[in-house]
Design an enzyme around this catalytic site. Structure first.
Site, mmCIF file in Angstrom:
data_model
loop_
_atom_site.group_PDB
_atom_site.id
_atom_site.type_symbol
_atom_site.label_atom_id
_atom_site.label_comp_id
_atom_site.label_asym_id
_atom_site.label_seq_id
_atom_site.Cartn_x
_atom_site.Cartn_y
_atom_site.Cartn_z
ATOM 1 N N SER A 6 0.777 -1.176 0.099
ATOM 2 C CA SER A 6 0.150 -0.008 0.093
ATOM 3 C C SER A 6 0.835 1.024 0.006
ATOM 4 C CB SER A 6 -0.789 0.145 1.240
ATOM 5 O OG SER A 6 -1.510 1.354 1.300
ATOM 6 N N HIS A 31 -1.412 -1.115 -4.193
ATOM 7 C CA HIS A 31 -2.381 -1.121 -3.518
ATOM 8 C C HIS A 31 -2.780 0.440 -3.204
ATOM 9 C CE1 HIS A 31 -6.161 -2.161 -1.071
ATOM 10 N NE2 HIS A 31 -5.684 -1.375 0.007
ATOM 11 N N ASP A 33 -5.021 3.335 -1.514
ATOM 12 C CA ASP A 33 -5.866 3.656 -0.427
ATOM 13 C C ASP A 33 -6.631 5.047 -0.603
ATOM 14 O OD1 ASP A 33 -6.067 1.180 1.036
ATOM 15 O OD2 ASP A 33 -3.966 1.608 1.793
ATOM 16 N N MET A 35 -9.223 7.514 0.551
ATOM 17 C CA MET A 35 -10.209 7.945 1.822
ATOM 18 C C MET A 35 -10.763 9.433 1.571
ATOM 19 S SD MET A 35 -7.770 6.517 4.809
ATOM 20 C CE MET A 35 -6.811 5.095 4.734
ATOM 21 N N HIS A 64 -8.640 0.883 -3.564
ATOM 22 C CA HIS A 64 -9.566 0.599 -2.436
ATOM 23 C C HIS A 64 -10.292 1.795 -2.019
ATOM 24 C CE1 HIS A 64 -9.497 -0.859 2.018
ATOM 25 N NE2 HIS A 64 -10.722 -0.707 1.669
ATOM 26 N N MET A 66 -12.404 3.813 0.069
ATOM 27 C CA MET A 66 -12.982 3.936 1.426
ATOM 28 C C MET A 66 -13.629 5.558 1.535
ATOM 29 S SD MET A 66 -9.751 2.574 3.690
ATOM 30 C CE MET A 66 -8.717 2.953 2.125
ATOM 31 N N MET A 135 -11.457 -6.717 5.552
ATOM 32 C CA MET A 135 -10.403 -5.635 6.537
ATOM 33 C C MET A 135 -10.186 -6.165 7.754
ATOM 34 S SD MET A 135 -9.946 -3.158 4.680
ATOM 35 C CE MET A 135 -8.958 -2.225 5.911
ATOM 36 N N ASP A 173 -6.589 -6.999 4.160
ATOM 37 C CA ASP A 173 -5.726 -5.687 4.450
ATOM 38 C C ASP A 173 -5.894 -4.994 5.883
ATOM 39 O OD1 ASP A 173 -5.265 -3.090 3.807
ATOM 40 O OD2 ASP A 173 -6.626 -2.300 2.568
#
Ligand code: DX5
Ligand code: ZN
Length: 220
Positions: A6, A31, A33, A35, A64, A66, A135, A173
């Site tokens: 990540s 990966h 992330d 957010m 991913h 979120m 998760m 993850d």
């Protein structure tokens, strides 16, 4: 078993180098992330940085999300270069429609569940997904401790996918390191994400990836 470092824990002033470093260590996916400060408290990466990561590597980008209302941004992330695009079940009112849309856009569709979300909530959508993400921390930050009950959940997820004849990837993850990847592999995971264990390694991120590969018994 694939390793997906990540970039959340990397030095963003040197993003391309940080991606190339894990690639040289044997990373399989990158990966990303994302957010939004709503679904999770933190704000991180958007489509612009994702497009920058895309230019830095030919490895698959595992994005991913979120974020709340992810449908509004699916196209932007696919355009930015996402190969795998994962939404949270908790953020989607019409999850089935969302995963279909991801596939229509030409990406592989993933669904993530938080530690408090039961696997059973995904049964009806399993035939439509390419990846199931368990998760193993509450999303929002890198560097958190692995929630040990996650291993049993991964085992249950493996059973669910196999029983339903799904070939979806099973990804884990949060808090993954060389000390717990072995049990995750045994539980049936096919992809592990690692942020701080890779980018926080004292000998550098390539060594961080190699340590996890060694723990998995993979060739250097
Ligand atoms: C958590 C993120 C993870 C996390 C991984 O919100 O989705 O990808 O950053 O980082 P570590 O491996 O440090 O838990
Ligand atoms: Zn993640």
């Amino acid at each position: 078993m694939k390793i997906a470092p990540s970039i959340l824990s990397c030095d963003f002033s040197r993003l391309a180098d940080e991606i190339q470093t894990v690639e040289s260590g044997g990373a399989d996916w990158i990966h990303v992330d994302v957010m939004d400060g709503h679904f999770v408290p933190n704000i991180t990466i958007g489509p612009i940085i994702t497009a920058g990561a895309r230019k830095a590597t030919d490895l698959p980008l595992d994005v991913h999300l979120m974020i709340e209302q992810p449908d509004r941004y699916l196209e932007a992330f696919v355009d930015a270069g996402a190969d795998w695009l994962t939404v949270h079940a908790e953020a989607c009112t019409h999850l089935h429609r969302t995963v279909q849309r991801i596939r229509e856009l030409g990406a592989r569709a993933g669904v993530a569940i938080n530690p408090a979300t039961p696997l059973a909530s995904l049964t009806d959508v399993v035939p439509y997904i390419d990846l199931l993400l368990v998760m193993s921390v509450n999303p929002g930050f890198g560097g958190q401790s692995y929630i040990s009950a996650s291993t049993a959940k991964v085992r249950d997820a493996r059973t669910l996918l196999d029983e339903m004849g799904s070939t979806a990837e099973l990804e884990v993850d949060g808090g993954v390191d060389a000390g717990n990847v072995g049990e995750l592999q045994a539980a049936g995971a096919s992809v592990v994400v690692a942020g701080s264990a890779v980018y926080g390694h004292v000998d550098g991120a390539a060594a961080g990836v190699r340590l996890i590969r060694d723990a998995l018994g993979r060739k250097p």
